[in-house]
Design a protein around this motif. Sequence first.
Motif, PDB file in Angstrom:
ATOM      1  N   UNK A   1       0.840  -1.198   0.000  1.00 49.49           N
ATOM      2  CA  UNK A   1       0.000   0.000   0.000  1.00 49.49           C
ATOM      3  C   UNK A   1       0.874   1.246   0.000  1.00 49.49           C
ATOM      4  N   UNK A   2       0.785   2.021  -1.049  1.00 53.79           N
ATOM      5  CA  UNK A   2       1.547   3.267  -1.134  1.00 53.79           C
ATOM      6  C   UNK A   2       0.803   4.373  -0.397  1.00 53.79           C
ATOM      7  N   UNK A   3      -0.464   4.481  -0.637  1.00 52.25           N
ATOM      8  CA  UNK A   3      -1.310   5.448   0.055  1.00 52.25           C
ATOM      9  C   UNK A   3      -2.524   4.695   0.555  1.00 52.25           C
ATOM     10  N   UNK A   4      -2.844   4.898   1.816  1.00 48.92           N
ATOM     11  CA  UNK A   4      -3.998   4.197   2.357  1.00 48.92           C
ATOM     12  C   UNK A   4      -4.845   5.174   3.150  1.00 48.92           C
ATOM     13  N   UNK A   5      -6.001   5.443   2.634  1.00 49.21           N
ATOM     14  CA  UNK A   5      -6.940   6.325   3.315  1.00 49.21           C
ATOM     15  C   UNK A   5      -8.227   5.557   3.552  1.00 49.21           C
ATOM     16  N   UNK A   6      -9.137   6.224   4.223  1.00 52.24           N
ATOM     17  CA  UNK A   6     -10.371   5.529   4.557  1.00 52.24           C
ATOM     18  C   UNK A   6     -11.122   5.049   3.325  1.00 52.24           C
ATOM     19  N   UNK A   7     -11.168   5.881   2.327  1.00 48.24           N
ATOM     20  CA  UNK A   7     -12.017   5.547   1.193  1.00 48.24           C
ATOM     21  C   UNK A   7     -11.232   5.196  -0.059  1.00 48.24           C
ATOM     22  N   UNK A   8      -9.947   5.319  -0.005  1.00 50.37           N
ATOM     23  CA  UNK A   8      -9.178   5.018  -1.216  1.00 50.37           C
ATOM     24  C   UNK A   8      -7.800   4.493  -0.847  1.00 50.37           C
ATOM     25  N   UNK A   9      -7.347   3.593  -1.629  1.00 50.69           N
ATOM     26  CA  UNK A   9      -6.003   3.035  -1.443  1.00 50.69           C
ATOM     27  C   UNK A   9      -5.307   3.019  -2.793  1.00 50.69           C
ATOM     28  N   UNK A  10      -4.049   3.372  -2.790  1.00 50.18           N
ATOM     29  CA  UNK A  10      -3.220   3.166  -3.967  1.00 50.18           C
ATOM     30  C   UNK A  10      -2.147   2.156  -3.590  1.00 50.18           C
ATOM     31  N   UNK A  11      -1.933   1.215  -4.419  1.00 46.49           N
ATOM     32  CA  UNK A  11      -0.943   0.193  -4.093  1.00 46.49           C
ATOM     33  C   UNK A  11      -0.229  -0.292  -5.352  1.00 46.49           C
ATOM     34  N   UNK A  12       0.858  -0.964  -5.123  1.00 46.97           N
ATOM     35  CA  UNK A  12       1.557  -1.638  -6.220  1.00 46.97           C
ATOM     36  C   UNK A  12       1.528  -3.127  -5.908  1.00 46.97           C
ATOM     37  N   UNK A  13       1.586  -3.911  -6.941  1.00 47.13           N
ATOM     38  CA  UNK A  13       1.538  -5.350  -6.737  1.00 47.13           C
ATOM     39  C   UNK A  13       2.468  -6.056  -7.725  1.00 47.13           C
ATOM     40  N   UNK A  14       2.855  -7.258  -7.348  1.00 45.44           N
ATOM     41  CA  UNK A  14       3.682  -8.060  -8.228  1.00 45.44           C
ATOM     42  C   UNK A  14       3.597  -9.514  -7.815  1.00 45.44           C
ATOM     43  N   UNK A  15       3.828 -10.401  -8.753  1.00 46.03           N
ATOM     44  CA  UNK A  15       3.744 -11.816  -8.411  1.00 46.03           C
ATOM     45  C   UNK A  15       3.796 -12.706  -9.622  1.00 46.03           C
ATOM     46  N   UNK A  16       3.411 -13.934  -9.420  1.00 43.21           N
ATOM     47  CA  UNK A  16       3.436 -14.911 -10.501  1.00 43.21           C
ATOM     48  C   UNK A  16       2.152 -15.698 -10.540  1.00 43.21           C
ATOM     49  N   UNK A  17       2.041 -16.475 -11.587  1.00 42.53           N
ATOM     50  CA  UNK A  17       0.827 -17.273 -11.745  1.00 42.53           C
ATOM     51  C   UNK A  17       1.180 -18.539 -12.512  1.00 42.53           C
ATOM     52  N   UNK A  18       0.509 -19.600 -12.183  1.00 47.30           N
ATOM     53  CA  UNK A  18       0.640 -20.830 -12.966  1.00 47.30           C
ATOM     54  C   UNK A  18      -0.760 -21.199 -13.443  1.00 47.30           C
ATOM     55  N   UNK A  19      -0.848 -21.518 -14.717  1.00 48.91           N
ATOM     56  CA  UNK A  19      -2.146 -21.838 -15.305  1.00 48.91           C
ATOM     57  C   UNK A  19      -2.066 -23.172 -16.037  1.00 48.91           C
ATOM     58  N   UNK A  20      -3.122 -23.920 -15.915  1.00 51.67           N
ATOM     59  CA  UNK A  20      -3.210 -25.198 -16.600  1.00 51.67           C
ATOM     60  C   UNK A  20      -4.307 -25.110 -17.669  1.00 51.67           C
ATOM     61  N   UNK A  21      -3.935 -25.400 -18.903  1.00 51.03           N
ATOM     62  CA  UNK A  21      -4.921 -25.411 -19.971  1.00 51.03           C
ATOM     63  C   UNK A  21      -5.805 -26.642 -19.848  1.00 51.03           C
ATOM     64  N   UNK A  22      -7.102 -26.429 -19.791  1.00 43.65           N
ATOM     65  CA  UNK A  22      -8.013 -27.559 -19.604  1.00 43.65           C
ATOM     66  C   UNK A  22      -8.643 -28.000 -20.926  1.00 43.65           C
ATOM     67  N   UNK A  23      -8.659 -27.134 -21.926  1.00 41.33           N
ATOM     68  CA  UNK A  23      -9.210 -27.550 -23.229  1.00 41.33           C
ATOM     69  C   UNK A  23      -8.763 -26.586 -24.315  1.00 41.33           C
ATOM     70  N   UNK A  24      -8.487 -27.140 -25.474  1.00 38.99           N
ATOM     71  CA  UNK A  24      -8.131 -26.362 -26.658  1.00 38.99           C
ATOM     72  C   UNK A  24      -9.107 -26.769 -27.755  1.00 38.99           C
ATOM     73  N   UNK A  25     -10.085 -25.907 -28.021  1.00 41.04           N
ATOM     74  CA  UNK A  25     -11.175 -26.300 -28.915  1.00 41.04           C
ATOM     75  C   UNK A  25     -11.093 -25.567 -30.244  1.00 41.04           C
ATOM     76  N   UNK A  26     -11.322 -26.313 -31.308  1.00 47.11           N
ATOM     77  CA  UNK A  26     -11.351 -25.754 -32.657  1.00 47.11           C
ATOM     78  C   UNK A  26     -12.737 -26.004 -33.257  1.00 47.11           C
ATOM     79  N   UNK A  27     -13.273 -25.001 -33.893  1.00 49.79           N
ATOM     80  CA  UNK A  27     -14.513 -25.176 -34.651  1.00 49.79           C
ATOM     81  C   UNK A  27     -14.233 -24.688 -36.066  1.00 49.79           C
ATOM     82  N   UNK A  28     -14.166 -25.642 -37.002  1.00 53.87           N
ATOM     83  CA  UNK A  28     -13.909 -25.306 -38.399  1.00 53.87           C
ATOM     84  C   UNK A  28     -15.255 -25.245 -39.119  1.00 53.87           C
ATOM     85  N   UNK A  29     -15.550 -24.063 -39.652  1.00 54.08           N
ATOM     86  CA  UNK A  29     -16.844 -23.862 -40.303  1.00 54.08           C
ATOM     87  C   UNK A  29     -16.721 -24.228 -41.779  1.00 54.08           C
ATOM     88  N   UNK A  30     -17.221 -25.383 -42.111  1.00 55.69           N
ATOM     89  CA  UNK A  30     -17.220 -25.825 -43.501  1.00 55.69           C
ATOM     90  C   UNK A  30     -18.570 -25.452 -44.107  1.00 55.69           C
TER      91      UNK A  30
END
Lengths: 381, 178
Positions: free
Chosen positions: A282-311
């Motif tokens: 939190x860079x600035x923290x007031x009652x009604x407003x906060x300004x902050x910076x954030x950073x981090x990582x994420x791991x994602x797993x693909x659950x489906x790869x779908x193709x629809x070919x319109x013939x």
Amino acid sequence: MEDFENRFDLEVRSLMENAEEDVPSRIWDGVSSALDRKKAPVPAAVWWKRAAFAVAAAAAAAAAVFLVPRSTPDNTPTPGAPMVRTEVPVTAAPALLSEAVPSRPIIVAAAPAPAPAVVAAETAPQEMPSPETTETTVTKKDTKDQGQTAKVPLSFNKALFNKESRPKDIGRISISAGGNLQSNGSPAKMLTGFRYARAKAPAKAGITEVSESTYGMTLSAGIGVRYNFNPKWSIGTGVTYSLLSRSFTATYYDTSSPDLSVTGKTDNFQHYIGIPLNVYYNVISRNAIKFYVWGGGSVEKGVANKFILHDSSRDIRLTERIPGVQWSAGGGLGVEFAVAPNFGIYLDPGWRYYFNCAQPNSIRTQQPFTMNFEIGIRAGF
Amino acid sequence: MDKVTEEELIGRSIKGDRRAQKSIYDALSPKMFSLCLRYTGDRAVAEDILQDGFITLFGRLDSYAGKGSFEGWARKIFVNTALMYLRKTDALKLSGDIEDARSLDNGEPPPGQQIGYKELLKMITSLEPSSRTVFNMHVIEGYSHKEIADSLGITEATSRSKLQRARLKLQDMIRKRN
């Protein structure tokens, strides 16, 4: 007759099958350039500029809403009308006040927006606020001041930026739910459009791309939990779902009948489930407003790869598994507006880099460094 | 292309060796350009199809299993690329005129041997697009009517009818030219 036709066919074939034409040299130049484009990423500096512009715009919008004085009647007392008052911090917001059993009326200057604020209740006799102040009569349970009436002027802007911030932030847990839009590479069509890019690598489903891909913006939604170590630092995690989309013209080669194929417009949808882990400051923290910076990582797993070919005669639908996981790292700025004591709306513009994890073609593989804009709600306990 | 050289070139091309890719391009492009012209009848469009076809070919080289001729495998890619263009431009929409056509077999030798490549190409490209496509696929590329029907989304009977009309039209044009 059949013999006649066969002989005619053979003669035509012998003439045409191995016929050759002079090829203009520019064709190879085009092929070579296209093969080069597949390798060359968009310069990162361009993306930094775009991202910086977007963040600046978001910050300016937030500042315009909360910092610029209102032209409507000001609720602050006029200089010529001083008043004697004793401020009693009341951490309860108007919503809580209304729930209390009324024992005596308190006149509170109406705030122009339903933002929570520290209400200054006056216990001693005081002068009236300036005539411009709009007043609303409310009641508040207060055993000490029973039978007394107090006028409590509230300055919206002052209350917002009262430096006495939320002391209860320490050890506090908040949950959030939000959605996320991620850039698709086209500043001119950032909200609705697509980015054109070559992506020729064949997918395992027998789909071969034979045209430009148009990428839709990545849509994400999720829920999360955030733990405050102290007033400045917190850590958050959760679960997210992301939908990546693109369109292109593709040829489908049926492995059971390799001699022929079907070609047509193809939509590709990739579904990912992810777990982010972010640190917030939190860079600035007031009652009604906060300004902050954030950073981090994420791991994602693909659950489906779908193709629809319109013939022309039918749609060909293919689904393939997505092996491995997608790692990414990101960071950005954030602003949270409190709309109730334990409830806020947050905006998190940021950047994210997707590492090369051998995932299927998408805007993430084409343009691994992207800008994203997350908006959501956050509730604290 | 020499067989050993061909395998080497393919292997190097898959790894992105631009010189090997250029060698494959040089060996195939004159024939494939002729093919593209036959299907489209327009030089500028044929150039676009040739370029797109080679981009597809190099992107898909690793799926060539080495069985059958490399040129035959490549030819299918260019045919498919040309068909994709024709579909996009609705050139393959049927005219509805698919009645059976009668043969012009009058006992004379077939007229094909009386004409050169350039003239015949001009005549083929003047055919109505769907008839021209069926003719090219069946007579020159050797696809069966079932394969053509599946690929173009038409019936086998329509494919046969289109082929016959194309044949008659060509034979008629060749005879008139003589």
